[in-house]
Design an enzyme around this catalytic site. Sequence first.
Site, PDB file in Angstrom:
ATOM      1  N   CYS A  19      96.612 118.891  49.473  1.00  0.00           N
ATOM      2  CA  CYS A  19      96.829 118.345  48.134  1.00  0.00           C
ATOM      3  C   CYS A  19      95.561 118.433  47.289  1.00  0.00           C
ATOM      4  O   CYS A  19      95.630 118.721  46.092  1.00  0.00           O
ATOM      5  CB  CYS A  19      97.342 116.917  48.229  1.00  0.00           C
ATOM      6  SG  CYS A  19      98.996 116.849  48.974  1.00  0.00           S
TER       7      CYS A  19
ATOM      8  N   GLU B  76     102.016 114.434  45.959  1.00  0.00           N
ATOM      9  CA  GLU B  76     101.136 115.093  45.003  1.00  0.00           C
ATOM     10  C   GLU B  76     101.621 116.498  44.673  1.00  0.00           C
ATOM     11  O   GLU B  76     101.612 116.923  43.511  1.00  0.00           O
ATOM     12  CB  GLU B  76      99.702 115.208  45.531  1.00  0.00           C
ATOM     13  CG  GLU B  76      99.055 113.897  45.886  1.00  0.00           C
ATOM     14  CD  GLU B  76      99.163 113.579  47.368  1.00  0.00           C
ATOM     15  OE1 GLU B  76     100.293 113.593  47.909  1.00  0.00           O
ATOM     16  OE2 GLU B  76      98.133 113.309  47.987  1.00  0.00           O
TER      17      GLU B  76
ATOM     18  N   CYS C 189      95.149 114.612  50.963  1.00  0.00           N
ATOM     19  CA  CYS C 189      94.774 115.414  52.131  1.00  0.00           C
ATOM     20  C   CYS C 189      94.152 116.737  51.660  1.00  0.00           C
ATOM     21  O   CYS C 189      94.130 117.026  50.460  1.00  0.00           O
ATOM     22  CB  CYS C 189      96.016 115.683  52.984  1.00  0.00           C
ATOM     23  SG  CYS C 189      97.161 116.868  52.236  1.00  0.00           S
TER      24      CYS C 189
ATOM     25  N   HIS D 248     104.584 116.965  49.948  1.00  0.00           N
ATOM     26  CA  HIS D 248     103.829 115.730  49.729  1.00  0.00           C
ATOM     27  C   HIS D 248     104.059 115.287  48.288  1.00  0.00           C
ATOM     28  O   HIS D 248     104.330 116.108  47.398  1.00  0.00           O
ATOM     29  CB  HIS D 248     102.335 115.964  49.945  1.00  0.00           C
ATOM     30  CG  HIS D 248     101.952 116.155  51.369  1.00  0.00           C
ATOM     31  ND1 HIS D 248     100.655 116.008  51.794  1.00  0.00           N
ATOM     32  CD2 HIS D 248     102.670 116.492  52.469  1.00  0.00           C
ATOM     33  CE1 HIS D 248     100.589 116.241  53.102  1.00  0.00           C
ATOM     34  NE2 HIS D 248     101.804 116.540  53.522  1.00  0.00           N
TER      35      HIS D 248
END
Length: 152
Positions: A84, A53, A81, A51
């Site tokens: 993260c 992040e 999410c 992801h």
Amino acid sequence: MHEHYMQLALDEAERAFREAEVPIGAVVAQEGRVIAAAHNQREQLHDPTAHAEMIAITQAAEALQSWRLDGCTLYVTLEPCPMCAGAILQARIPLVVYGAADPKAGAVHSLYRLLDDPRLNHRCEVIAQVLADRCGRILSRFFQDQRRLGKK
């Protein structure tokens, strides 16, 4: 100031869009300078943890030579999410700024409130909805294209 860094995160999201990745971008800033910038790369890297992040946090830790990202701000185009949010807490990031809310997986305000949960050993200040319309539009455009092309 927050809009400037969110625009940089949106630039990363555009890169993801061009690479057929879910268009989410992230930037880590410290003391007025960008120390990390990333976008989703799950498809390219065949990695469910890739992801925006997560990649930006890893880059920032490398830049600072420390897992503690004290004094840093994470800018991300979509509400983080649970995975993260956990990484944000582990990195001790004091401020998170996000664009669009994520009603399906958001772990900051939408589904969970991990970043300000008093049961955890670290909490973050959060600023939400910065350039939210623009952050949401790129995601909507991406998923409309995916549906039109018959992709999942």
